[in-house]
Design a protein around this motif. Structure first.
Motif, short mmCIF file in Angstrom:
data_model
loop_
_atom_site.label_atom_id
_atom_site.label_comp_id
_atom_site.label_asym_id
_atom_site.label_seq_id
_atom_site.Cartn_x
_atom_site.Cartn_y
_atom_site.Cartn_z
N UNK A 115 0.61 -0.97 0.43
CA UNK A 115 0.36 -0.05 -0.01
C UNK A 115 1.03 1.44 0.31
N UNK A 116 2.36 1.45 1.12
CA UNK A 116 2.47 2.64 1.02
C UNK A 116 3.53 2.94 -0.31
N UNK A 117 3.69 1.45 -1.41
CA UNK A 117 5.06 1.55 -2.23
C UNK A 117 3.71 2.02 -3.66
N UNK A 118 3.00 1.40 -3.75
CA UNK A 118 1.40 1.69 -4.81
C UNK A 118 0.64 3.28 -4.71
N UNK A 119 0.37 2.99 -3.52
CA UNK A 119 -0.69 4.25 -3.69
C UNK A 119 -0.05 5.88 -2.86
N UNK A 120 0.22 6.19 -4.31
CA UNK A 120 1.65 7.05 -4.09
C UNK A 120 -0.49 8.45 -5.27
N UNK A 121 -0.56 9.31 -4.24
CA UNK A 121 -1.35 10.69 -5.23
C UNK A 121 -0.55 11.25 -6.19
N UNK A 122 0.27 11.85 -6.13
CA UNK A 122 1.55 12.73 -6.97
C UNK A 122 1.53 11.57 -7.52
N UNK A 123 1.67 10.04 -7.92
CA UNK A 123 1.70 9.31 -8.98
C UNK A 123 0.75 8.79 -9.74
N UNK A 124 -0.34 9.18 -9.32
CA UNK A 124 -2.24 9.62 -9.93
C UNK A 124 -2.63 10.79 -10.20
N UNK A 125 -1.91 11.27 -9.67
CA UNK A 125 -2.04 13.12 -9.87
C UNK A 125 -1.57 13.22 -11.07
N UNK A 126 -0.41 12.72 -11.55
CA UNK A 126 0.49 12.83 -12.73
C UNK A 126 0.38 12.03 -13.65
N UNK A 127 -0.03 10.78 -13.76
CA UNK A 127 -0.98 10.19 -14.79
C UNK A 127 -1.94 10.71 -15.32
N UNK A 128 -2.96 11.41 -14.08
CA UNK A 128 -3.79 11.61 -14.63
C UNK A 128 -3.97 13.05 -15.59
N UNK A 129 -3.39 13.97 -15.42
CA UNK A 129 -2.74 14.46 -15.81
C UNK A 129 -2.49 14.50 -17.29
N UNK A 130 -2.44 13.26 -17.65
CA UNK A 130 -1.92 12.75 -18.68
C UNK A 130 -2.86 12.13 -19.66
N UNK A 131 -4.04 12.57 -18.99
CA UNK A 131 -5.33 11.57 -19.14
C UNK A 131 -4.94 10.26 -19.52
N UNK A 132 -4.28 9.51 -18.60
CA UNK A 132 -4.13 8.66 -17.82
C UNK A 132 -5.43 8.35 -17.15
N UNK A 133 -6.40 7.55 -17.61
CA UNK A 133 -7.28 7.62 -15.66
C UNK A 133 -6.58 6.01 -14.93
N UNK A 134 -6.66 5.94 -13.80
CA UNK A 134 -6.39 5.73 -12.74
C UNK A 134 -7.59 4.96 -12.13
N UNK A 135 -7.71 3.50 -12.42
CA UNK A 135 -8.97 2.92 -11.44
C UNK A 135 -8.34 2.43 -10.69
N UNK A 136 -9.37 2.36 -9.21
CA UNK A 136 -8.88 1.23 -8.65
C UNK A 136 -9.61 0.46 -8.02
N UNK A 137 -9.52 -0.97 -7.41
CA UNK A 137 -10.93 -1.81 -7.13
C UNK A 137 -10.27 -2.90 -5.93
#
Length: 326
Positions: free
Chosen positions: A255-277
């Motif tokens: 969880x600590x390694x993968x759930x990085x808000x700055x990473x998801x924000x970067x991907x989203x800013x590039x138009x890559x949707x982040x879906x968590x399940x």
């Protein structure tokens, strides 16, 4: 020491500053990815917590509840029909120990009357419809609904038939290739490169390595979606078979390694949707959005719709607003 101070430190410092700046401002190097859909509400296996998973009844119910994407897996029958089913072997779903590939469509057994929800231990779903759905029937009934199709086996005939159906129903912009295995995903892309595709498992690991090394802002990405577990559900609503995932320390580290808000924000800013399940409780849905997910996948479309009604998400830019893509 003097060489280090005068030459290497400025280089490292400049690299670090550039990486941080570009992580926050990816538009400097990359045009925002173009997609024909943006989904915050995704129904896992069609919403297999409220109706029997992957049936037409489940898909219809999910659409009626306001889902924005249907997630499913496909396999090929012996007589060449593309069937929607998570498992190739039918034992869990039907009680019959047989593979879909060994049976003709007309010989497929019915789903069990009551089926345990994989990602919510101890919960069961039921419904009037217990027949296996055809992918073509899904495309025909929901022509404008985005669909994520996961391919689990490197079966060229299956991939060809899925691609043919996507083209026949003019769905190339709203049907997503998905697979954990890179080799399968590469075969999917070779067969139909016009469809958007998600990260494979190894590509997801690569993104993490690039993120932690500071290289991610400099690297082009072709994927349109990142679909990943919300680690906090493991050993709560979802009990994994793998022994290593039952270790609390391992899950905490994951969880600590993968759930990085700055990473998801970067991907989203590039138009890559982040879906968590797969988020089947209100607090898990909340946690997914708080960490930066753009969309949540659930077995309970009614629950997810209720949460989104109470906690509306900001709408993202559409294709027309983002004319550029990598």
């Amino acid at each position: 020491m003097s060489v280090f101070l005068y030459f290497i430190l400025p280089v490292v410092g400049g690299y670090a500053l550039s990486s941080v700046y570009l992580l926050r401002n990816p538009h400097v190097l990359h045009r925002k990815k173009r997609t024909a859909f943006y989904c915050t509400h995704i129904s896992h296996r069609g919403g297999g917590g409220e109706k029997i998973e992957s049936t037409m009844e489940a898909f219809t119910h999910a659409v009626e509840q306001g889902t924005q994407m249907l997630e499913m897996d496909c396999h090929l029958t012996r007589d060449g029909h593309v069937v929607v089913s998570h498992d190739e072997n039918l034992l869990r779903q039907t009680g019959h120990d047989a593979d879909i590939s060994s049976l003709n469509l007309q010989d497929l057994p019915l789903y069990k009357e009551s089926l345990e929800v994989t990602f919510y231990e101890g919960r069961y779903s039921s419904g009037a419809d217990r027949k296996f759905a055809l992918l073509e029937d899904v495309f025909r009934k929901f022509p404008e609904m985005p669909v994520s199709v996961e391919i689990k086996e490197n079966n060229h005939q299956l991939i060809e038939k899925v691609s043919d159906l996507v083209r026949r129903y003019n769905r190339e912009e709203i049907t997503v290739w998905a697979s954990v295995k890179s080799g399968i995903l590469e075969e999917c892309r070779r067969t139909n490169g016009s469809m958007p595709y998600s990260f494979s498992g190894s590509r997801g690991v690569l993104v993490l390595l690039l993120f932690y090394s500071g290289l991610l802002p400099f690297v082009p990405l072709g994927e349109s979606l990142l679909q990943f577990y919300l680690p906090r559900i493991i050993n709560r609503t979802y009990i994994p078979e793998e022994g290593i995932l039952r270790n609390k320390l391992v899950i905490s580290l994951l969880e600590k390694v993968t759930m990085r808000k700055s990473l998801f924000k970067h991907l989203s800013a590039r138009g890559i949707q982040v879906h968590l399940f797969v988020c089947n409780k209100d607090d898990d849905i909340k946690a997914a959005f708080e960490v930066g997910a753009t969309g949540v996948m659930s077995d309970y479309p009614t629950l997810l719709s209720s949460y989104l009604c109470r906690n509306p998400r900001p709408r993202a830019a559409t294709t027309e607003e983002n004319p550029g893509a990598l």
